[in-house]
Scaffold this motif. Structure first.
Motif, short mmCIF file in Angstrom:
data_model
loop_
_atom_site.label_atom_id
_atom_site.label_comp_id
_atom_site.label_asym_id
_atom_site.label_seq_id
_atom_site.Cartn_x
_atom_site.Cartn_y
_atom_site.Cartn_z
N ASN A 1 0.73 -18.08 7.35
CA ASN A 1 1.66 -17.25 8.09
C ASN A 1 1.76 -15.90 7.40
N VAL A 2 2.14 -14.88 8.15
CA VAL A 2 2.26 -13.54 7.57
C VAL A 2 3.59 -12.92 7.97
N SER A 3 3.96 -11.92 7.17
CA SER A 3 5.14 -11.12 7.48
C SER A 3 4.83 -9.67 7.15
N ARG A 4 5.02 -8.80 8.15
CA ARG A 4 4.93 -7.37 7.88
C ARG A 4 6.36 -6.92 7.58
N LEU A 5 6.68 -6.86 6.32
CA LEU A 5 8.05 -6.65 5.87
C LEU A 5 8.53 -5.24 6.21
N ASN A 6 7.64 -4.29 6.06
CA ASN A 6 7.90 -2.89 6.40
C ASN A 6 6.53 -2.22 6.46
N LYS A 7 6.49 -0.91 6.54
CA LYS A 7 5.20 -0.26 6.69
C LYS A 7 4.32 -0.47 5.45
N ARG A 8 4.92 -0.60 4.28
CA ARG A 8 4.17 -0.71 3.04
C ARG A 8 3.69 -2.11 2.72
N GLU A 9 4.42 -3.13 3.15
CA GLU A 9 4.20 -4.48 2.61
C GLU A 9 3.80 -5.49 3.68
N PHE A 10 2.84 -6.34 3.30
CA PHE A 10 2.32 -7.35 4.23
C PHE A 10 2.05 -8.60 3.39
N SER B 1 -2.13 -6.78 10.96
CA SER B 1 -0.97 -6.12 11.52
C SER B 1 -1.40 -4.71 11.91
N ALA B 2 -1.54 -4.48 13.21
CA ALA B 2 -2.03 -3.18 13.67
C ALA B 2 -1.03 -2.07 13.38
N SER B 3 0.25 -2.41 13.42
CA SER B 3 1.30 -1.44 13.11
C SER B 3 2.54 -2.20 12.68
N GLU B 4 3.46 -1.48 12.11
CA GLU B 4 4.70 -2.11 11.64
C GLU B 4 5.36 -2.85 12.80
N GLY B 5 5.73 -4.09 12.55
CA GLY B 5 6.42 -4.85 13.58
C GLY B 5 5.51 -5.73 14.41
N THR B 6 4.19 -5.63 14.20
CA THR B 6 3.26 -6.46 14.96
C THR B 6 2.35 -7.22 14.01
N THR B 7 2.02 -8.46 14.39
CA THR B 7 1.01 -9.23 13.66
C THR B 7 0.18 -9.99 14.68
N ASP B 8 -1.05 -10.30 14.28
CA ASP B 8 -1.92 -11.03 15.19
C ASP B 8 -2.91 -11.87 14.40
N GLN C 1 0.85 -1.20 0.00
CA GLN C 1 0.00 0.00 0.00
C GLN C 1 0.88 1.24 0.00
N ASP C 2 0.39 2.27 -0.67
CA ASP C 2 1.17 3.50 -0.79
C ASP C 2 0.47 4.67 -0.12
N MET C 3 -0.36 4.39 0.86
CA MET C 3 -1.13 5.43 1.55
C MET C 3 -0.57 5.75 2.92
N ASN C 4 0.59 5.21 3.25
CA ASN C 4 1.23 5.44 4.54
C ASN C 4 0.35 4.97 5.71
N HIS C 5 -0.40 3.90 5.46
CA HIS C 5 -1.27 3.38 6.50
C HIS C 5 -0.50 2.56 7.52
N ASN C 6 -1.00 2.59 8.75
CA ASN C 6 -0.33 1.84 9.82
C ASN C 6 -0.77 0.38 9.87
N SER C 7 -2.05 0.14 9.58
CA SER C 7 -2.62 -1.20 9.77
C SER C 7 -2.87 -1.89 8.44
N MET C 8 -2.63 -3.20 8.43
CA MET C 8 -2.87 -3.99 7.22
C MET C 8 -3.52 -5.32 7.60
N TYR C 9 -4.26 -5.89 6.65
CA TYR C 9 -5.10 -7.04 6.94
C TYR C 9 -5.08 -8.02 5.77
N TRP C 10 -5.31 -9.29 6.08
CA TRP C 10 -5.56 -10.31 5.07
C TRP C 10 -6.89 -11.00 5.38
N TYR C 11 -7.75 -11.07 4.34
CA TYR C 11 -9.04 -11.73 4.43
C TYR C 11 -9.13 -12.81 3.36
#
Lengths: 112, 112
Positions: A65-74, A49-56, A25-35
């Motif tokens: 499994n997931v990886s929040r690679l950086n703020k842009r990519e999940f 991922s509520a924020s960079e560095g966290t997943t739940d 995503q290129d919107m500088n969003h903090n949270s990302m999701y997979w459905y």
């Protein structure tokens, strides 16, 4: 702005194969999701991922499994695909909790 | 656990007629409510949201929804539909923690 992008758009796997679905995503969003979306079941949350560095875990995390690679990519990984994972997968992002989520175009995955 | 029920899986309606898509949710805490639309082979797009304030919420494309706390409902309405409104509509609720719970979806079919 591209918004939320997903690759690939389509994928066919054999049972037991692995693959990674990419989302950016290129919107500088903090949270990302997979459905995943299955007929008659709406969308069900796999991981977020509520924020960079966290997943739940979400509602249906088993087999993923997931990886929040950086703020842009999940990314979402299927280690050993099963026919029950045949579905359409959507990635989404939002500024944070309670803000609206923006969705990508989806990945249609078939596992034979 | 929160749940969302969309009371109609399919709603056929003639062009220029009014339509109401029904959504009920179960929650004992403050909620944030959303309606999304999904056109064929696309991702989801936000129609409108209720976070707080006025219980009548206006969205894009002439849609509106009314939050009714006593009846735990958030029904979507449009006074006059167009062929282009044919799509699947999803109601979703968030508990404020960032996770969205989606209903099963309602297919709106507008006939000429």
């Amino acid at each position: 702005n591209a918004g939320v992008t997903q690759t690939p758009k389509f994928q066919v796997l054999k049972t037991g194969q692995s693959m990674t679905l990419q989302c950016a995503q290129d919107m500088n969003h903090n949270s990302m999701y997979w459905y995943r979306q299955d007929p008659g079941m709406g969308l069900r949350l796999i991981y977020y991922s509520a924020s960079e560095g966290t997943t739940d875990k979400g509602e249906v995390p088993n087999g993923y499994n997931v990886s929040r690679l950086n703020k842009r990519e999940f990314s979402l990984r299927l280690e050993s695909a099963a026919p029950s994972q045949t579905s359409v997968y959507f990635c989404a992002s939002s500024r944070g909790p309670n803000y609206e989520q923006y969705f990508g175009p989806g990945t249609r995955l078939t596992v034979t | 656990a929160q749940s969302v029920t969309q009371l109609d899986s399919q709603v056929p309606v003639f062009e220029e007629a009014p339509v109401e898509l029904r959504c009920n949710y179960s929650s004992s805490v403050s909620v944030y409510l959303f309606w999304y639309v999904q056109y064929p082979n696309q991702g989801l797009q936000l129609l409108l949201k209720y976070l707080s304030g006025s219980t009548l919420v206006k969205g894009i494309n002439g849609f509106e929804a009314e939050f009714n706390k006593s009846q735990t409902s958030f029904h979507l309405r449009k006074p006059s539909v167009h062929i282009s409104d044919t799509a699947e509509y999803f109601c979703a609720v968030s508990d404020g923690g960032g996770k969205l719970i989606f209903g099963q979806g309602t297919e709106l079919s507008v006939k000429p």
